[in-house]
Design a protein around this motif. Structure first.
Motif: not given
Length: 326
Positions: A74-94
């Motif tokens: 729980r301590s390790e998971i609580a110290r990490e947050v994840t951002i997920q970016i789904r590919p968008n054809p209208q914009r550059a993913i990078d």
């Protein structure tokens, strides 16, 4: 008629003394205990108590191990947050990934923000989809791992709003659901361990009750003689309590010691397997497979508790038996 010879009188006295000595019960002879614990029944009870103490110590040690591992997870998971970016054809993913990383680093309490490359994100899918697949036509999301500072509790509301405005298709996961599930699982295992320890203690008490009743039945004549010479019920009950407490302490010490020895041996085996895949998985689940000093204290307390239950239950059983309710 002539008087008996002196040597004949001495032989008669010696014979009478030997007859008197043989007529005294063994349990009432000098330095003999009222409740013998070295008999076959006493040894069997000590073995039963050792087995029950071993099982109780394993349950308690396992619960403490799960609690410690769960707290670490729980301590390790609580110290990490994840951002997920789904590919968008209208914009550059990078560019979206770079913008999200910049927004994350501006958030108070964030220690580090690292974006996974496209290849690294694809490798995360290999355990489920297999290796050697072509992910060109598959919209694999890009991940950004955010590590928080120690004891930091940042507010992610502004970051979520900024991601919605500036990075379309980006979502933030603070892993609160996983932490809640881990906590529920750990609490369930700990509760089950405590319940099993309680069952083992009840089984130990029942075994002592039957053993005490058998000892009372086997020493019925001795108890009657003690009552005849003025001994009260409290004295007899204390004798049984003292003897059974020593027997329970010996058995519980053997059982708890065997449980601790098994734990140490498993820890050594796990450390020797550390370089192998199986060892890595075991270490990921249970750490180094070693209990803390709290676990050792709990095991010692369980051994003492088993011995106390043995003495107290035997005393209560004797009092009930002597009062005519047994």
């Amino acid at each position: 008629m002539s008087a008996p010879q002196p040597h004949l009188r001495k032989a008669a006295r010696d014979k009478a003394k030997g007859s008197e000595k043989r007529s005294v019960p063994a349990s009432l002879s000098r330095n003999a205990p009222l409740v013998p614990v070295d008999s076959a029944g006493g040894q069997a009870l000590a073995a039963v108590i050792a087995i029950l103490a071993f099982l109780a110590a394993l349950c308690a040690g396992g619960a403490e191990l799960v609690a410690a591992s769960s707290a670490q997870w729980r301590s390790e998971i609580a110290r990490e947050v994840t951002i997920q970016i789904r590919p968008n054809p209208q914009r550059a993913i990078d560019s979206d990934v770079a913008r999200a990383v910049a927004l994350a680093r501006q958030t108070q309490g964030v220690e580090q923000a690292q974006a996974f490359t496209k290849e690294e994100s694809e490798r995360l899918l290999e355990p489920w989809l297999g290796s050697g697949l072509d992910f060109k036509d598959l919209p694999v999301p890009r991940l950004i791992v955010i590590k928080l500072k120690e004891d930091a509790r940042p507010d992610f509301g502004p970051l979520r709003q900024s991601l919605q405005k500036e990075v379309p298709g980006a979502t933030l996961d603070d892993h609160a659901l996983w932490v809640s599930r881990l906590s529920t699982m750990a609490n369930t295992i700990i509760g089950t361990g405590i319940f099993l320890v309680a069952l083992v203690l009840v089984a130990a008490g029942l075994a002592v009750i039957f053993a005490t009743r058998g000892a009372m039945a086997g020493n019925k004549e001795v108890v009657e003689v003690l009552h005849f010479v003025g001994a009260n019920d409290d004295f007899i009950a204390k004798e049984f309590q003292r003897r059974f407490f020593k027997l329970g302490l010996r058995g519980s010490a053997v059982g708890a010691g065997a449980a601790l020895a098994l734990t140490v041996a498993l820890g050594l085996i796990t450390r020797s397997w550390r370089a192998s895949p199986a060892g890595d998985q075991i270490e990921a689940l249970f750490g180094a497979f070693s209990i803390s000093w709290t676990g050792y204290v709990v095991v010692v307390l369980i051994a003492l508790l088993v011995a106390l239950i043995t003495g107290i239950v035997s005393r209560l059983t004797v009092r009930r038996f002597l009062n005519g309710n047994g």
